[in-house]
Write an enzyme that holds these catalytic residues in place. Structure first.
Site, PDB file in Angstrom:
ATOM      1  N   GLU A 256       0.773  -1.046  -0.110  1.00  0.00           N
ATOM      2  CA  GLU A 256       0.154  -0.008  -0.048  1.00  0.00           C
ATOM      3  C   GLU A 256       0.860   1.224  -0.061  1.00  0.00           C
ATOM      4  OE1 GLU A 256      -1.707   3.066   1.155  1.00  0.00           O
ATOM      5  OE2 GLU A 256      -2.361   2.085   3.317  1.00  0.00           O
ATOM      6  N   CYS A 290      -1.957   8.788   2.821  1.00  0.00           N
ATOM      7  CA  CYS A 290      -1.776   8.288   1.545  1.00  0.00           C
ATOM      8  C   CYS A 290      -3.117   8.705   0.772  1.00  0.00           C
ATOM      9  CB  CYS A 290      -1.572   6.697   1.452  1.00  0.00           C
ATOM     10  SG  CYS A 290      -0.207   6.330   2.355  1.00  0.00           S
TER      11      CYS A 290
HETATM   12  C1  SIN Z   1      -2.877   5.619   4.508  1.00  0.00           C
HETATM   13  O1  SIN Z   1      -2.791   6.810   4.719  1.00  0.00           O
HETATM   14  O2  SIN Z   1      -2.036   4.816   4.140  1.00  0.00           O
HETATM   15  C2  SIN Z   1      -4.265   5.032   5.344  1.00  0.00           C
HETATM   16  C3  SIN Z   1      -5.154   5.961   5.492  1.00  0.00           C
HETATM   17  C4  SIN Z   1      -6.463   5.136   5.909  1.00  0.00           C
HETATM   18  O3  SIN Z   1      -6.527   4.070   6.135  1.00  0.00           O
HETATM   19  O4  SIN Z   1      -7.605   6.052   5.943  1.00  0.00           O
END
Ligand code: SIN
Length: 485
Positions: A256, A290
């Site tokens: 991810e 992310c």
């Molecule tokens: C992430 O920023 O990797 C995860 C964000 C989320 O699960 O909402």
């Protein structure tokens, strides 16, 4: 620091095979509060040898864990879930201290993190096989599912708890065991979770936590043939290196990685709703997720109105400061390098002709704080168009029509999250189909949910976490062919 009600949750050790341990050579990592630069504490800096021991422990624990029924494993995960909620406030305090996010947001993350344990506890009981009509009358074909084995997990600092449970919940529910390397900035959230896992009755060796030197730990995980699966959340650069390393032992891998989320506002959108969604999609965790919007693409006919409304919302609703204090909803960035990157993106955009509407500089509080910033008239030549800012910078790019919005949105190597606002149903379907992203928020800026498959296309990664798809990542498929003649 507000004292913990349960001081034992502060665990300055690694957790291997059910024991709380130090590094072989006694080395330590200091963890700093990004709001104050004070030391929160120290954890052991483990390396390859301790990681190999953790892998051995996970391997030894595997047969018994795998042999339990899904319901037995699920019951333990539900106990872990209950304990997380029972200690929600303490876990949030630990998180705010090491990560910086405001206490209320940290409490929200604990609830979100716990929800993965509950989701996978329940979903684990639905790992169904299949029967397939055979090619011959005297044949039977049956498909069964099996845990992949020992999992090596590496998690980031931006969600110190949720990124752990999203992986561990799925892996443990599927019958796998795990060695987890948490981010060096936020190991205390991980060790507190391990303590609660232990209290929940998760047997020794099933869940191990090895804080330490990333390269050595990842190297030990990828060189061990006992580790059958690597799961990583973090940057695309590190993810692709890990993928190359995992190739050696043909380990399964889930990644991810980075994003460059577009947030498209069409002229038929409800602008007030779009601004509300924009605030959620941009400023959660001070812009350090992310899936945070990196580019606001706004139709030219409504761009001025949108920018004005967004500026008002940012000015009145965002309060920067130490996340432990009341009323704060934008904490510090994780470190100086993060502050530098946001400053550089702003400067680069302004140098290339963007208009600065709000902020644009480190916050007067100093340290790692950055003022929420709005720039308009952004263009494709600016760094913010192609690089993930990971901070509180809202950059608005005008566009003329639907085709150009889609082209701009897809003009990136990333494909994690995207968002758009429109009240035209036909457009909603057209644009949803055309966006090359693993996740699309339609008239919403909040898409995270344990029940849904989280993950990206292109350079944003491989595999999905959450949803029933999240469990598949930890399962092997076996097909049985029986001759019954
Ligand atoms: C992430 O920023 O990797 C995860 C964000 C989320 O699960 O909402």
């Amino acid at each position: 620091m507000e004292p913990l009600k349960e001081t034992q949750l502060y665990c300055p050790f690694a957790y291997i095979d059910g024991s709380w341990v130090a590094a072989d050579g006694g080395e330590q990592i200091s963890v700093y509060n990004p709001a104050t630069a004070e030391v929160v504490g120290n954890v052991p800096r483990l390396g390859a040898s301790e990681t190999h021991r953790a892998i051995e422990a996970a391997d030894a624990a595997l047969p018994a864990w795998r042999a339990m029924t899904a319901q037995q494993r699920g019951d333990l995960l539900l106990k872990w879930y209950d304990l997380m909620l029972e200690h929600q406030h303490d876990l949030a305090i630990l998180m705010t201290h090491e990560q910086g996010k405001p206490l209320k947001e940290a409490e929200g993350e604990i609830a979100y993190a716990a929800s993965f344990l509950r989701w996978f506890a329940e979903e684990g009981r639905r790992v169904y096989g299949e029967t397939i009509p055979p090619a011959k009358a005297d044949q039977r074909i049956v498909v069964t599912r099996h845990p992949v084995g020992v999992v090596g997990a590496i998690t980031p600092w931006n969600f110190p708890a949720a990124m752990i449970t999203r992986k561990a919940g799925a892996a443990l529910a599927a019958g796998c065991t795990m060695v987890l390397k948490p981010a060096s900035q936020t190991p205390f959230s991980a060790t507190a979770l391990a303590l609660l896992a232990e209290r929940a009755g998760i047997p020794r060796g099933v869940f191990n936590v090895v804080p330490g030197t990333a390269g050595e730990i990842a190297g030990a995980m990828t060189e061990s043939p006992r580790v059958r699966k690597i799961t990583f959340t973090g940057s695309t650069a590190v993810g692709s290196r890990l993928m190359a390393q995992a190739a050696e032992n043909v380990q399964k891998i889930s990644l991810e990685l980075g994003g460059n989320a577009p947030f498209i506002v069409f002229e038929d959108a409800d602008l007030d709703a779009a601004v509300e969604g924009a605030m959620a999609a941009k400023f959660r965790n001070a812009g350090q997720t992310c899936i945070c919007t990196n580019r606001f693409l706004v139709q030219s006919s409504v761009v001025n109105a949108f920018c004005e409304k967004l500026a008002v919302a940012m000015h009145s609703e965002l309060h920067v400061g130490d996340g432990e204090k009341d009323g704060i909803n934008i904490g510090p960035l994780i470190d100086e390098a993060a502050v530098r990157k946001v400053s550089e993106h702003v400067q680069d955009a302004v140098d290339k002709g963007a208009e600065l509407m709000l902020g644009g500089h480190p916050h007067p509080l100093g340290g790692n704080f950055f003022s929420p910033t709005l720039i308009s008239a952004a263009g494709p030549e600016m760094r913010v168009a192609s690089e993930e800012t990971f901070g509180p910078l809202a950059a608005v790019f005008p566009f003329d029509d639907e085709d150009s919005a889609i082209e701009m949105a897809n003009d990136t190597r990333y494909g994690l999250a995207s968002y758009f606002y429109s009240q035209n149903l036909a457009r909603v379907w057209r644009v949803s189909d055309a966006l090359e992203y693993g996740m699309v928020g339609i008239n919403t800026g909040a898409i995270s949910n344990a029940a849904a498959p989280f993950g990206g296309m292109k350079a944003s990664g491989l595999g999905r976490e959450g949803g029933h798809q999240g469990l598949d990542e930890y399962l092997e498929t076996k097909y049985l062919c029986m001759d019954i003649s």
